[in-house]
Motif scaffolding. Structure first.
Motif, short mmCIF file in Angstrom:
data_model
loop_
_atom_site.label_atom_id
_atom_site.label_comp_id
_atom_site.label_asym_id
_atom_site.label_seq_id
_atom_site.Cartn_x
_atom_site.Cartn_y
_atom_site.Cartn_z
N MET A 34 0.83 -1.21 0.00
CA MET A 34 0.00 0.00 0.00
C MET A 34 0.87 1.26 0.00
O MET A 34 0.46 2.30 -0.52
CB MET A 34 -0.96 0.00 1.19
CG MET A 34 -2.11 -0.98 1.05
SD MET A 34 -3.17 -0.68 -0.40
CE MET A 34 -4.51 0.25 0.34
N ASP A 35 2.07 1.18 0.58
CA ASP A 35 2.99 2.31 0.51
C ASP A 35 3.38 2.55 -0.95
O ASP A 35 3.32 3.69 -1.45
CB ASP A 35 4.24 2.03 1.37
CG ASP A 35 5.21 3.20 1.43
OD1 ASP A 35 4.81 4.34 1.12
OD2 ASP A 35 6.38 2.98 1.81
N ALA A 36 3.74 1.48 -1.64
CA ALA A 36 4.12 1.62 -3.06
C ALA A 36 2.95 2.20 -3.86
O ALA A 36 3.12 3.13 -4.66
CB ALA A 36 4.54 0.26 -3.63
N THR A 90 0.47 4.01 -2.77
CA THR A 90 0.26 5.42 -2.40
C THR A 90 1.30 6.31 -3.08
O THR A 90 0.97 7.38 -3.60
CB THR A 90 0.35 5.56 -0.86
OG1 THR A 90 -0.61 4.69 -0.27
CG2 THR A 90 0.07 6.99 -0.43
N GLN A 91 2.55 5.86 -3.07
CA GLN A 91 3.61 6.66 -3.69
C GLN A 91 3.38 6.82 -5.19
O GLN A 91 3.60 7.90 -5.76
CB GLN A 91 4.98 6.03 -3.39
CG GLN A 91 5.31 6.19 -1.91
CD GLN A 91 6.55 5.44 -1.43
OE1 GLN A 91 6.93 5.60 -0.28
NE2 GLN A 91 7.16 4.63 -2.27
N LEU A 92 2.90 5.77 -5.83
CA LEU A 92 2.62 5.85 -7.27
C LEU A 92 1.46 6.81 -7.55
O LEU A 92 1.54 7.67 -8.42
CB LEU A 92 2.30 4.45 -7.82
CG LEU A 92 3.49 3.49 -7.86
CD1 LEU A 92 3.02 2.04 -7.99
CD2 LEU A 92 4.45 3.85 -9.00
N VAL A 137 -1.09 12.08 2.06
CA VAL A 137 -0.86 10.90 2.90
C VAL A 137 0.56 10.95 3.47
O VAL A 137 0.77 10.73 4.67
CB VAL A 137 -1.06 9.59 2.09
CG1 VAL A 137 -0.68 8.39 2.94
CG2 VAL A 137 -2.49 9.47 1.61
N HIS A 138 1.52 11.26 2.61
CA HIS A 138 2.90 11.31 3.10
C HIS A 138 3.15 12.56 3.96
O HIS A 138 4.03 12.54 4.82
CB HIS A 138 3.90 11.18 1.95
CG HIS A 138 4.11 9.74 1.57
ND1 HIS A 138 3.22 9.08 0.76
CD2 HIS A 138 5.06 8.84 1.94
CE1 HIS A 138 3.62 7.82 0.63
NE2 HIS A 138 4.74 7.65 1.32
N GLY A 139 2.39 13.61 3.73
CA GLY A 139 2.47 14.75 4.63
C GLY A 139 2.07 14.34 6.04
O GLY A 139 2.72 14.70 7.02
N PRO A 143 3.94 1.73 11.77
CA PRO A 143 4.81 1.52 10.60
C PRO A 143 4.36 2.40 9.43
O PRO A 143 3.16 2.60 9.21
CB PRO A 143 4.62 0.03 10.27
CG PRO A 143 4.06 -0.59 11.51
CD PRO A 143 3.27 0.49 12.20
N HIS A 144 5.34 2.90 8.68
CA HIS A 144 5.03 3.83 7.58
C HIS A 144 3.99 3.26 6.61
O HIS A 144 3.06 3.96 6.20
CB HIS A 144 6.33 4.18 6.85
CG HIS A 144 6.11 5.03 5.65
ND1 HIS A 144 5.79 6.37 5.75
CD2 HIS A 144 6.13 4.75 4.33
CE1 HIS A 144 5.63 6.87 4.52
NE2 HIS A 144 5.84 5.90 3.65
N GLY A 145 4.17 2.00 6.24
CA GLY A 145 3.25 1.40 5.26
C GLY A 145 1.81 1.34 5.77
O GLY A 145 0.86 1.47 5.00
N VAL A 197 0.42 3.52 7.82
CA VAL A 197 -0.13 4.88 7.68
C VAL A 197 -0.66 5.06 6.25
O VAL A 197 -1.79 5.49 6.04
CB VAL A 197 0.95 5.96 7.96
CG1 VAL A 197 0.40 7.34 7.64
CG2 VAL A 197 1.41 5.90 9.40
N CYS A 198 0.17 4.70 5.28
CA CYS A 198 -0.23 4.90 3.88
C CYS A 198 -1.46 4.07 3.56
O CYS A 198 -2.43 4.56 2.98
CB CYS A 198 0.91 4.50 2.95
SG CYS A 198 2.34 5.56 3.14
N GLY A 199 -1.40 2.79 3.93
CA GLY A 199 -2.49 1.89 3.58
C GLY A 199 -3.80 2.31 4.21
O GLY A 199 -4.87 2.21 3.61
ZN LIG Z 1 5.98 6.02 1.59
#
Ligand SMILES: [Zn+2]
Length: 402
Positions: A197-199, A201-203, A275-277, A289-291, A293-295
């Protein structure tokens, strides 16, 4: 539209078995290597013993520094003190985003022997970094952060007075990214879900970023296709007993490793979004964990972006991009933009449930803390969000995932 600058990228070796090229690549830099790894997971990597034997065979001497959890400035300074006088020729980071970010920061400082706090964004004196960095080789063993392709190391101090900030410079970009999808075979399901989900979100965030361009859009869309085809099936495969060796699973891993790499490239070039903000105060104040948060936030953040553009900036070009992302991710054509937007939000919400991503309250986030989280969310990622969000709108993103 076709005007852009592309900043430095690593040389990339991608594919099953790419790890076997690592000893030869190390030799091209010298024979003293510092391996920066996670605390334990490296021992179970496929081919770890073979790799260590290959180093011995080539008379490469190695030292190892283990990073447990997300790296702190103190950990980086400790490693720099320990290894600065050891004539390290090359630093190799092998692990998830934490190990790679630690390796990046250590490689950046071994020649300087000063504290990483001197250079961290937003805290301390923010001195200009001039290098030289020791050459870095990044070998990811999870599919998520894309740290192998970026120029920043994220460091955090956790707790009430915590922060999560970047040491960032083009000189920190790895010389090589060696992406071997087979290394993902040790990833437990919750890590696959969160990092995937991090990947994603980043995309998606870089695709709609205010700085996006035709070059990064092409990569982001290709990455989104790979996530669409692989993330849910890879996660579900853990439930099927004995399915781990299946050929299909190898393909899913390959697609997720590819998507994560592309997400690192696009984020490094054009930035991210809300999301990354929010990930930086959430990760600093709470042990999330970072992922995760994104997910947990990507569906609600996408919904808020779309709703705010509908009411304030209906002609924002991110509206059409969200609709196109919906077609890619849902694998379906939509004849109406708003139908596409609804489908996108629904799909992201469904994935959040299917991947069993915990909500924020599981980590102690409560209503009273939201104001402080919002106040600390306006770092560099928030600045490339496709629309400027008001504080109550950012709060709404969090509220729906408490
Ligand atoms: Zn990230």
């Amino acid at each position: 539209m076709f005007e852009f600058s592309i900043a430095k990228l690593p040389r990339i070796e991608f594919g099953s078995g790419a790890i076997l090229r690592l000893p030869g690549i190390i030799t091209s830099y010298g024979n003293r290597v510092l391996l920066v790894t996670g605390a334990h997971s490296y021992q179970h990597l496929p081919g770890w013993q073979k790799f260590v034997d290959a180093l011995a065979h080539r008379a490469i001497r190695y030292k190892q520094f283990k990073v447990g959890g997300e790296p702190s400035p103190a950990q980086i300074d400790e490693a720099v003190r320990e290894f600065a006088d050891q004539d390290i020729d090359v630093v190799v980071g092998i692990g998830g985003g934490s190990a790679l970010d630690a390796a990046k920061a250590i490689a950046g400082l071994l020649n300087l022997q000063c504290s990483v706090m001197d250079f961290l964004e937003g805290v301390g004196p923010e001195l200009p970094y001039q290098g030289p960095a020791v050459p870095l080789i990044a070998v990811p063993t999870t599919a998520g952060t894309g740290s192998e392709a970026t120029k920043n190391a994220v460091l955090s101090v956790q707790g009430d007075r915590g922060f999560k900030k970047s040491f960032r410079h083009e000189k920190l970009v790895a010389e090589y990214a060696i992406v071997d999808p087979e290394l993902l075979s040790n990833c437990p399901p919750d890590v696959v879900a969160a990092n995937g989900m991090d990947a994603l979100t980043q995309l998606l965030e870089s695709y709609v970023s205010l700085k996006s361009n035709a070059f990064t859009d092409a990569l982001a869309l290709s990455g989104l296709q790979a996530v669409r085809d692989a993330l849910i099936p890879l996660y579900q495969s853990f439930r099927e007993v004995g399915a781990q060796e299946d050929e299909l699973i190898a393909i899913y891993r390959e697609k997720m490793a590819y998507a994560a790499l592309l997400s690192g490239i696009t984020l490094a070039q054009v930035g991210l979004g809300s999301v990354h903000g929010l990930a930086s105060p959430l990760g600093a104040f709470y042990p999330i964990p970072h992922g995760v948060v994104c997910g947990t936030l990507i569906a609600s953040a996408t919904e808020i972006n779309i709703r705010c553009m509908q009411s304030r900036e209906p002609d924002n070009k991110a509206m059409a991009k969200y609709a196109y992302a919906a077609e890619v991710l849902c694998h379906q054509q939509f004849h109406d933009e708003s139908v596409a937007h609804t489908a996108l939000i629904q799909l992201l919400t469904n994935w959040t449930h299917e991947l069993e991503l915990p909500s924020l309250s599981n980590y102690g986030v409560d209503n009273e803390a939201l104001g402080r989280i919002v106040a600390n969310s306006r770092g560099s990622s928030m600045k490339t969000n496709p629309i400027v969000l008001q504080d109550p709108e950012i709060k709404q993103i969090l509220l729906s995932r408490l």
